[in-house]
Design an enzyme around this catalytic site. Structure first.
Site, PDB file in Angstrom:
ATOM      1  N   SER A 219     -13.156  29.661  60.603  1.00  0.00           N
ATOM      2  CA  SER A 219     -13.146  28.809  59.406  1.00  0.00           C
ATOM      3  C   SER A 219     -13.668  27.399  59.697  1.00  0.00           C
ATOM      4  CB  SER A 219     -11.726  28.708  58.852  1.00  0.00           C
ATOM      5  OG  SER A 219     -11.705  27.738  57.826  1.00  0.00           O
TER       6      SER A 219
ATOM      7  N   SER B  39     -13.091  24.992  57.535  1.00  0.00           N
ATOM      8  CA  SER B  39     -12.270  24.062  56.736  1.00  0.00           C
ATOM      9  C   SER B  39     -11.655  22.929  57.558  1.00  0.00           C
ATOM     10  CB  SER B  39     -11.182  24.833  55.983  1.00  0.00           C
ATOM     11  OG  SER B  39     -11.783  25.633  55.008  1.00  0.00           O
TER      12      SER B  39
ATOM     13  N   ASP C 181     -11.944  28.190  44.234  1.00  0.00           N
ATOM     14  CA  ASP C 181     -13.108  28.999  44.649  1.00  0.00           C
ATOM     15  C   ASP C 181     -14.154  29.117  43.535  1.00  0.00           C
ATOM     16  OD1 ASP C 181     -12.478  29.629  47.273  1.00  0.00           O
ATOM     17  OD2 ASP C 181     -11.307  31.391  46.717  1.00  0.00           O
TER      18      ASP C 181
ATOM     19  N   LYS D  66      -4.926  35.630  49.750  1.00  0.00           N
ATOM     20  CA  LYS D  66      -4.973  34.823  48.518  1.00  0.00           C
ATOM     21  C   LYS D  66      -4.048  35.353  47.430  1.00  0.00           C
ATOM     22  CE  LYS D  66      -9.589  33.129  49.405  1.00  0.00           C
ATOM     23  NZ  LYS D  66     -10.933  32.886  48.914  1.00  0.00           N
TER      24      LYS D  66
ATOM     25  N   TYR E  86     -21.146  32.723  54.497  1.00  0.00           N
ATOM     26  CA  TYR E  86     -21.881  31.564  54.990  1.00  0.00           C
ATOM     27  C   TYR E  86     -22.007  31.620  56.508  1.00  0.00           C
ATOM     28  CZ  TYR E  86     -17.212  29.725  56.054  1.00  0.00           C
ATOM     29  OH  TYR E  86     -15.938  29.555  56.526  1.00  0.00           O
TER      30      TYR E  86
END
Ligand code: NDP
Length: 263
Positions: free
Chosen positions: A14, A16, A99, A63, A208
């Site tokens: 990730s 993030s 999202d 999620k 990505y």
């Protein structure tokens, strides 16, 4: 010092932490963002509190568990039952979904969209389909298996399995499957993807950090494409706004997050 984290399995890949820490550092914000490899989604709530977090992002496959873990759900997340951002408001967990708006941010330059095909029927597809319908667009969903298509039919999408898919013209086709993430697989049989792309103006992939076989084929056909990096950026900017309760300007967040992609 406020502490934030991303929960996922896997989570090592990730971006993030880099994105949010870059904003915190360059805006002199006393906050730090880390990652948590969570095996069991039902442990999300207790892990969040045990770590003393102020907020978190949630990625695959937790999620839907994150939705269940919250005390209150706000905004678009209510519509889809999928949460990717949690804020700790005085001991209560508040769930949001950034999202879908993140994806809308990523396709701002795509014009005249009316007819969209989504490949895949997982959590990301759910968010995007509901958001596209909100725009008044026609949405078709193509998945390799039938089970997850039920939800999409109920909310008003055309739904297809590979076996009953019939070609149409699309303005945009979006790959939300995980085909191509850790392998070199197309999201549907090669002839099917060839023929879909033959009839499409724009293509986007939620994945990505790599050129997926799907985007490679789209580029070879000179279709205007986006990979998942801008979607990641968009959802990150909106999540950071929530983490900081809008004390940092959106433009400032975007500037530093964008820079983190160069690190
Ligand atoms: P889910 O696990 O909820 O759904 C995965 C979907 O992919 C299912 O419809 C599944 O089909 C399908 N699928 C899996 N493998 C294949 C395959 N080999 N061939 C065809 N279809 C396949 O995942 P998410 O929706 O949470 O995430 C999907 C992708 O989006 C991931 O790659 C994730 O990294 C990316 N993502 C990117 C974001 C960003 O910010 N850029 C944000 C969120 C997600 P079936 O129902 O038949 O099992």
């Amino acid at each position: 010092m406020k502490l934030f984290a991303i929960f996922g399995n896997p989570v090592a890949h990730s971006r993030s932490p880099l994105m949010h820490n870059c904003v915190f550092k360059n805006t002199n914000t006393k906050a730090c963002y880390t990652r948590v490899h969570l095996h069991d989604g039902t442990k999300l709530r207790e892990t969040f509190f045990a770590l003393g977090l102020s907020g978190a992002n949630i990625t695959v496959p937790h999620k839907e568990a994150a939705f269940a873990a919250c005390d209150t759900i706000r905004g678009f997340a209510n519509k889809v039952g999928v949460v990717n951002t949690i804020i700790n408001e005085e001991g209560k967990l508040i769930g949001y979904n950034t999202d879908a708006d993140g994806f809308m941010f990523s396709i701002e330059t795509f014009t005249n969209l009316k007819n969209i095909l989504i490949l895949g029927a997982g959590g990301t597809a759910k968010s995007l389909a509901a958001r596209f319908l909100q725009e008044g667009w026609s949405v078709s969903v193509l998945n390799r298996s039938a089970e997850r298509l039920v939800y999409f039919k109920e909310i008003g999408c055309e739904t297809y399995e590979w076996s009953d898919f019939a070609d149409q013209k699309y303005d945009l086709v979006v790959n939300t499957t995980s085909a191509g993430l850790k392998d070199e697989i197309l999201p549907a049989p090669k002839e099917m993807i060839e023929s879909i792309l033959q009839n499409t103006l724009y293509a986007a992939d939620a994945i990505y950090g790599k050129l997926t076989p799907f985007l490679k084929m789209a580029k070879e056909k000179n279709i205007t494409c986006k990979d998942g990096a801008d979607m990641l950026l968009g959802q990150g900017i909106l999540a950071n706004e929530l983490f900081m309760n809008k004390t940092i300007q959106r433009e400032e967040i975007a500037k530093w997050m964008q820079k983190s992609f160069l690190l």
